[in-house]
Motif scaffolding. Structure first.
Motif, short mmCIF file in Angstrom:
data_model
loop_
_atom_site.label_atom_id
_atom_site.label_comp_id
_atom_site.label_asym_id
_atom_site.label_seq_id
_atom_site.Cartn_x
_atom_site.Cartn_y
_atom_site.Cartn_z
N GLN A 1 -35.99 -56.71 -7.52
CA GLN A 1 -34.58 -56.69 -6.98
C GLN A 1 -34.92 -58.09 -7.48
OE1 GLN A 1 -31.75 -56.40 -7.63
NE2 GLN A 1 -31.28 -59.01 -8.26
N THR A 2 -37.05 -58.48 -7.15
CA THR A 2 -37.64 -60.49 -7.36
C THR A 2 -37.61 -59.99 -8.79
OG1 THR A 2 -39.54 -59.29 -7.32
CG2 THR A 2 -38.47 -60.10 -5.71
N VAL B 1 -45.65 -63.12 -0.03
CA VAL B 1 -44.30 -62.67 1.16
C VAL B 1 -44.63 -62.00 2.16
CG1 VAL B 1 -43.19 -60.82 0.43
CG2 VAL B 1 -43.43 -61.65 -1.39
N THR C 1 -33.23 -62.39 -2.78
CA THR C 1 -33.59 -61.04 -2.07
C THR C 1 -34.17 -60.36 -1.05
OG1 THR C 1 -35.99 -61.63 -1.81
CG2 THR C 1 -34.42 -60.39 -4.10
N TYR D 1 -33.67 -64.44 -12.80
CA TYR D 1 -32.98 -65.64 -12.16
C TYR D 1 -32.62 -67.03 -13.08
CZ TYR D 1 -32.34 -62.40 -8.12
OH TYR D 1 -31.82 -60.87 -7.12
N SER E 1 -34.07 -69.16 -5.68
CA SER E 1 -34.37 -69.12 -5.05
C SER E 1 -35.10 -67.20 -5.17
CB SER E 1 -35.30 -69.59 -3.60
OG SER E 1 -36.32 -68.57 -3.07
N GLU E 2 -36.67 -66.72 -5.45
CA GLU E 2 -36.45 -65.55 -5.23
C GLU E 2 -36.26 -64.83 -3.93
OE1 GLU E 2 -39.20 -63.65 -7.57
OE2 GLU E 2 -39.07 -64.23 -9.50
N PHE E 3 -36.42 -65.67 -2.84
CA PHE E 3 -36.87 -64.86 -1.62
C PHE E 3 -35.07 -65.17 -1.06
CE2 PHE E 3 -40.90 -66.72 -2.52
CZ PHE E 3 -41.40 -65.52 -1.92
N SER F 1 -35.73 -54.74 -2.13
CA SER F 1 -36.50 -56.17 -2.35
C SER F 1 -36.98 -56.34 -3.41
CB SER F 1 -36.09 -57.04 -0.75
OG SER F 1 -34.60 -57.04 0.00
N ALA F 2 -38.24 -56.31 -2.95
CA ALA F 2 -39.11 -56.14 -3.93
C ALA F 2 -38.87 -56.00 -5.04
CB ALA F 2 -40.33 -55.76 -3.69
#
Length: 137
Positions: A15-16, A45, A30, A20, A25-27, A12-13
């Motif tokens: 992928q940020t 985070v 991911t 985008y 939102s990256e949150f 997940s980290a």
């Protein structure tokens, strides 16, 4: 904010880093969890074991390569109590923090040795002779 990545959320980290659209939102993209803290303009985070909140002190555009140099003052430091060493250092292995080399390779952070501050009139010396990290029970 600066948030340490642990082995549990490397994917997940990583992928940020995708580019985008500004409104995404990256949150959300991911699956990471935003953790808001009073006085900070950006979220921490929630999954991170080490979380640093910063206040912007200086921002410079670097003409040489079109990048930005951002300097922040740490105003919040959140980490596991047991990771704080007697001399004020932070045992990152205790935090589960991973290291990144290049753009895509993640490593466990296992300390090898702690060295005293280098001075021109002294040879290199160990900060604390013996193992850098006490064995975990």
């Amino acid at each position: 904010t600066i948030n340490h990545v642990t082995e549990q959320f490397i994917a997940s980290a990583h992928q940020t880093a995708a580019r985008y659209d500004r409104q995404v939102s990256e949150f959300d993209a991911t699956g990471l969890t935003p953790q808001w803290s009073a006085g900070l303009a950006a979220p921490l985070v929630a999954e991170a074991s080490v979380k640093l909140g910063l206040k912007l002190r200086e921002h410079q555009h670097l003409r040489i390569n079109g990048t930005h140099l951002v300097i922040g003052e740490i105003v919040l430091a959140d980490f596991p109590d047991q990771a704080l060493m007697d001399d004020g250092g932070l045992n990152l292995a205790h935090c589960g923090s991973v290291a990144l080399s290049g753009l895509d390779t993640y490593h466990l952070s296992t300390p090898i040795r702690r060295m005293a501050y280098a001075k021109p009139d002294l040879p290199p010396r160990d900060l604390h002779p013996g193992p850098a990290v006490p064995p975990q029970s």
